[in-house]
Design a protein around this motif. Sequence first.
Motif, PDB file in Angstrom:
ATOM      1  N   ARG A 153      -9.558  36.317 -30.244  1.00 34.86           N
ATOM      2  CA  ARG A 153      -7.866  36.569 -30.795  1.00 34.86           C
ATOM      3  C   ARG A 153      -7.572  36.351 -32.185  1.00 34.86           C
ATOM      4  O   ARG A 153      -6.611  36.218 -32.826  1.00 34.86           O
ATOM      5  CB  ARG A 153      -7.193  35.294 -29.984  1.00 34.86           C
ATOM      6  CG  ARG A 153      -6.925  35.714 -28.518  1.00 34.86           C
ATOM      7  CD  ARG A 153      -5.737  34.834 -27.851  1.00 34.86           C
ATOM      8  NE  ARG A 153      -6.016  33.509 -28.030  1.00 34.86           N
ATOM      9  CZ  ARG A 153      -5.103  32.439 -28.781  1.00 34.86           C
ATOM     10  NH1 ARG A 153      -3.962  33.053 -29.350  1.00 34.86           N
ATOM     11  NH2 ARG A 153      -5.204  31.175 -28.751  1.00 34.86           N
ATOM     12  N   HIS A 203      -9.920  26.497 -31.511  1.00 34.54           N
ATOM     13  CA  HIS A 203      -9.896  26.265 -30.209  1.00 34.54           C
ATOM     14  C   HIS A 203     -11.709  26.189 -29.841  1.00 34.54           C
ATOM     15  O   HIS A 203     -11.884  26.993 -29.040  1.00 34.54           O
ATOM     16  CB  HIS A 203      -9.292  27.012 -29.266  1.00 34.54           C
ATOM     17  CG  HIS A 203      -7.786  27.253 -29.480  1.00 34.54           C
ATOM     18  ND1 HIS A 203      -7.127  26.102 -29.711  1.00 34.54           N
ATOM     19  CD2 HIS A 203      -7.379  28.489 -29.919  1.00 34.54           C
ATOM     20  CE1 HIS A 203      -5.883  26.755 -30.119  1.00 34.54           C
ATOM     21  NE2 HIS A 203      -5.898  27.990 -30.272  1.00 34.54           N
ATOM     22  N   ASN A 224      -7.374  25.098 -24.507  1.00 35.00           N
ATOM     23  CA  ASN A 224      -6.074  25.481 -24.860  1.00 35.00           C
ATOM     24  C   ASN A 224      -5.438  26.683 -24.252  1.00 35.00           C
ATOM     25  O   ASN A 224      -6.066  27.765 -24.196  1.00 35.00           O
ATOM     26  CB  ASN A 224      -6.468  26.005 -26.484  1.00 35.00           C
ATOM     27  CG  ASN A 224      -4.962  26.575 -27.081  1.00 35.00           C
ATOM     28  OD1 ASN A 224      -4.006  25.859 -27.361  1.00 35.00           O
ATOM     29  ND2 ASN A 224      -4.959  27.892 -27.002  1.00 35.00           N
ATOM     30  N   GLU A 225      -4.204  26.256 -23.652  1.00 31.95           N
ATOM     31  CA  GLU A 225      -3.456  27.483 -23.126  1.00 31.95           C
ATOM     32  C   GLU A 225      -4.293  27.955 -22.197  1.00 31.95           C
ATOM     33  O   GLU A 225      -4.012  29.537 -22.262  1.00 31.95           O
ATOM     34  CB  GLU A 225      -2.853  28.150 -24.239  1.00 31.95           C
ATOM     35  CG  GLU A 225      -1.740  27.309 -25.027  1.00 31.95           C
ATOM     36  CD  GLU A 225      -0.796  28.157 -26.058  1.00 31.95           C
ATOM     37  OE1 GLU A 225      -0.953  29.354 -26.121  1.00 31.95           O
ATOM     38  OE2 GLU A 225      -0.297  27.430 -26.934  1.00 31.95           O
ATOM     39  N   GLU A 272       0.028  21.026 -29.958  1.00 27.68           N
ATOM     40  CA  GLU A 272       0.045  21.889 -30.818  1.00 27.68           C
ATOM     41  C   GLU A 272       1.596  22.412 -31.029  1.00 27.68           C
ATOM     42  O   GLU A 272       2.313  22.332 -30.295  1.00 27.68           O
ATOM     43  CB  GLU A 272      -0.375  23.542 -30.331  1.00 27.68           C
ATOM     44  CG  GLU A 272      -0.439  24.425 -31.401  1.00 27.68           C
ATOM     45  CD  GLU A 272      -1.436  25.748 -30.669  1.00 27.68           C
ATOM     46  OE1 GLU A 272      -2.508  25.462 -30.139  1.00 27.68           O
ATOM     47  OE2 GLU A 272      -0.719  26.690 -31.062  1.00 27.68           O
ATOM     48  N   SER A 294       4.335  26.155 -35.770  1.00 26.12           N
ATOM     49  CA  SER A 294       3.925  27.482 -35.668  1.00 26.12           C
ATOM     50  C   SER A 294       5.212  28.231 -36.598  1.00 26.12           C
ATOM     51  O   SER A 294       5.881  29.311 -36.016  1.00 26.12           O
ATOM     52  CB  SER A 294       3.822  28.293 -34.409  1.00 26.12           C
ATOM     53  OG  SER A 294       2.337  28.271 -34.043  1.00 26.12           O
ATOM     54  N   TRP A 328       7.813  31.903 -29.289  1.00 18.87           N
ATOM     55  CA  TRP A 328       7.381  30.687 -28.561  1.00 18.87           C
ATOM     56  C   TRP A 328       7.288  29.536 -29.501  1.00 18.87           C
ATOM     57  O   TRP A 328       7.080  28.410 -28.987  1.00 18.87           O
ATOM     58  CB  TRP A 328       5.918  30.802 -28.252  1.00 18.87           C
ATOM     59  CG  TRP A 328       5.024  31.196 -29.395  1.00 18.87           C
ATOM     60  CD1 TRP A 328       4.234  30.191 -30.131  1.00 18.87           C
ATOM     61  CD2 TRP A 328       4.510  32.297 -29.828  1.00 18.87           C
ATOM     62  NE1 TRP A 328       3.533  30.942 -31.075  1.00 18.87           N
ATOM     63  CE2 TRP A 328       3.691  32.129 -30.818  1.00 18.87           C
ATOM     64  CE3 TRP A 328       4.836  33.646 -29.753  1.00 18.87           C
ATOM     65  CZ2 TRP A 328       2.936  33.261 -31.866  1.00 18.87           C
ATOM     66  CZ3 TRP A 328       4.528  34.651 -30.464  1.00 18.87           C
ATOM     67  CH2 TRP A 328       3.588  34.332 -31.563  1.00 18.87           C
ATOM     68  N   GLU A 330      -4.734  36.877 -36.419  1.00 20.49           N
ATOM     69  CA  GLU A 330      -3.228  36.569 -35.875  1.00 20.49           C
ATOM     70  C   GLU A 330      -2.223  36.473 -36.938  1.00 20.49           C
ATOM     71  O   GLU A 330      -1.521  35.700 -37.030  1.00 20.49           O
ATOM     72  CB  GLU A 330      -3.420  35.361 -35.144  1.00 20.49           C
ATOM     73  CG  GLU A 330      -2.620  35.070 -33.839  1.00 20.49           C
ATOM     74  CD  GLU A 330      -2.627  33.895 -33.336  1.00 20.49           C
ATOM     75  OE1 GLU A 330      -2.888  32.866 -33.829  1.00 20.49           O
ATOM     76  OE2 GLU A 330      -1.978  33.778 -32.004  1.00 20.49           O
TER      77      GLU A 330
HETATM   78  C1  GAL Z   1      -0.504  29.087 -29.546  1.00 15.54           C
HETATM   79  C2  GAL Z   1      -1.903  29.304 -29.661  1.00 15.54           C
HETATM   80  C3  GAL Z   1      -2.635  29.399 -30.827  1.00 15.54           C
HETATM   81  C4  GAL Z   1      -2.094  30.388 -31.821  1.00 15.54           C
HETATM   82  C5  GAL Z   1      -0.580  29.945 -31.714  1.00 15.54           C
HETATM   83  C6  GAL Z   1       0.251  30.727 -32.757  1.00 15.54           C
HETATM   84  O1  GAL Z   1       0.071  29.472 -28.686  1.00 15.54           O
HETATM   85  O2  GAL Z   1      -2.614  28.179 -28.691  1.00 15.54           O
HETATM   86  O3  GAL Z   1      -3.962  29.743 -30.866  1.00 15.54           O
HETATM   87  O4  GAL Z   1      -2.189  31.454 -31.234  1.00 15.54           O
HETATM   88  O5  GAL Z   1      -0.048  30.017 -30.779  1.00 15.54           O
HETATM   89  O6  GAL Z   1       1.420  30.382 -32.954  1.00 15.54           O
END
Ligand code: GAL
Length: 819
Positions: A167, A354, A421-422, A498, A501, A536, A567
Amino acid sequence: MKKCIYTLLLSSMLLCSCSTEHPVRTDTLLRQWEFTQDTAENPVWQAVTIPHDWAISGPFDRANDLQEVIVVQNGESEPTWKTGRSGGLPWMGKGHYHTRVKVNREKFYTLVFDGAMSHADVYVNGEEMVYWPYGYNTFDCYILPQLITGDSVDIDVYLENKPQQSRWYPGAGLYRNVHLIESHPIHVPTFGVLIRTPKVSKEFAQVTIDVELQNGVDELTDERVNELTNEGIRIQTDILYKGEVVATIEGQKGVAEVSKPQLWSPEAPRLYVARTRVMKETAIIDEVENRFGIRTLSYTPEHGFQLNGQTRKFKGVCNHHDLGPLGAAIHKDALRHQIAMLQDMGCDAIRTSHNMPAPELVELCDEMGMMMMIEPFDVWNWGKTENDYSKDFNDWWKWDVTNMVKHYRNNACVMMWSSGNEVWNQVLPDGIEIVSRLQDLFHQLDPTRPVTNGMDQAMHVIHNGFGAAVELPGFNYRTGRYIEGYENLPQKMILGSETASTVSSRGVYKRPAVLKDNAVYSDNQSSGYDVEYCPWSGLPEQDFQLQDDYNWTLGQFVWTGFDYLGEPSPYDTDAWPSHSSYFGIIDLASLPKDRYWLYRSQWNTKDATLHVLPHWNWNEGDLVPVFCYTTYPSAELFVNGKSYGKLRFATAAETERLANGEMIDGVSAMPKVADFEVPVWGSSPRPELLPRYRLMWFDVPYEAGEMTVVAYDAQGKEAARETVRTAGEPDHLDVIWANEKENPEELCYMTVRVVDKDGNLCPNADNLIEYTGDGFVAAANGDAACLDSFVQPQMHAFAGQCTFILKKGNKGQFHLTRK
Ligand code: GAL
């Protein structure tokens, strides 16, 4: 699946070889290899130096690993084209490395790969020695004595990266170090010393040692070691502090007391060394050194996380493994620079998200005082992309966890492990069983640290038993569910595994400053006011508030400390050329975004922070929001000497009043929020929290000249001021050596700034800057949508700045040209 033939299961950090005159063991980095990506009959070979990332030289292309997937978090139920998701670089495909090494038939040889991306198949003299699929883990193999027929052997490493295996940008090739360990046939296997400190007090600490021994490829049982003892073989471990022996342990297993132990902490990262010697009569036949620290850890509902008996909360960041323009290839100076920047911000912890870190990162965290959460997996057996680790999980998780934990369990800086992770299994019937199995293995290998898990399905895991099964519950985002989690989960502690973001671009400011979910603009940038996020995610204040107001929160790991390749949310869905993240507090060129100072104002409790934004080059009459991030209790804004008022931070109680629509005199107004649908997982923006952590003057009429914030102390006296001036036309280039104080060994970071005749940064300058001279390594500008090559000695300035990374020793011997 091919079977692993000789696997490395024995770890901890092997540091050295030896202090005797003729080293009994050597650890040589195999730097020089030949490489080809060509699978044709007559491949074209090139000489390369390891660590090597074959993809970082590009070129970028939208077609590279184009992924048609559903990203549930984006709110999607149908697949869409994800561009730049894994960096837009050509990391897919096969690679072949070859080298030849000198060997001596009297000796025993082990090859240690710190990580090889990916699906590594290692051959010695044409015989397969090991296969290891996961690109991030350390593994080893032997050079079997029977393969040594002359004075050298050929080593071939075949790698294969499959499309849609990641990813984010995984990198490609032998991107971490490869070690050739030469030892006596009777030797401590790679990472074969286990050190623990079961009792620690002010007066003394108990140190226990457990040494594994091997004869050639044979692991020696306790009985066999006893027999060897009768033959005159013995093991002795000296414990050293600053080079002095402070205790000695005889035998394969034993315990010693260290008096008045010097404890390890981020503030005082004191390290001991265990020097283990294998002796035959009086001769040393093998010697390894392992560093460790003496400190205590505990996690309890009463006191939260305690290090050495002191409660503290993690002020952490998550980081991916790439180093921006250097790609995934490991460079110790780049890691050192990252840690130094993070520490200045007040950050004290890193989550390796991760995947397993490079050993150099763990070494530096030990030395520099950075705590770590080490996390191996982004998936278990249910994948997120077509060819990811879920394909290997069932067969390999035990091997991967074992190597990782053995590798790093002696390291003082590691505060916890994360089992994943998730992972989708959070909400699948097998989730509890898998998380329990993983935790059991972690504890079997290391009973001294807890295991967390980054859970994003809070609304489910709080009630489905998964959250209760995780030893230390970690929430990814979902700030709106923390209280529900605390009330329902038996652990009575929640870690922000985490957080945030928030998305932003350095030096790009979108007006007005309005809180926005998933905002996209035609320039592919996100606002430098740090008010934008994804469906999110959220803003730093939501996490500050939870950490400040609830003693059952254990701290947080912000997504992310540094921008990374891949990403590019919110520009991930057919929004090429975006190809790197917008989440970083620090950009891809290692230049801090404004958010750096917001975190610094909360986290760095030693040094004062006063930072004002935006730049001061607008059109006359524009209404410009001005934000100030500071440790001082209040500040006043002046434009060309005219005051726009003094503001102080809102108290927790006042934020409630702001939420009810009240205006409070002397406190910033609550920012506006764009129309927004609260997603089902329930993180909604809380604009009322911003005035508690930021000073904000909205709609300041722009006039060219200067904008100043004056900060006042608690007595109302001026304590500091910061001014931003309107810049004129670009006139010349300024250079700042960004990592000079860190005494780099190999790489220097040079920040180039386009400035006017008075030295003011030209905030909109995008000139092409050319570097002429030796020692160029890489360049970047932090613009996630810029397709300039990282490996050409030229780079466009972005918001007036860019970074050149040079070989040390090149200062003063180059020219920069502005076009
Ligand atoms: C999380 C995920 C991360 C990255 C992040 C971006 O949900 O664990 O790897 O994708 O979102 O906001």
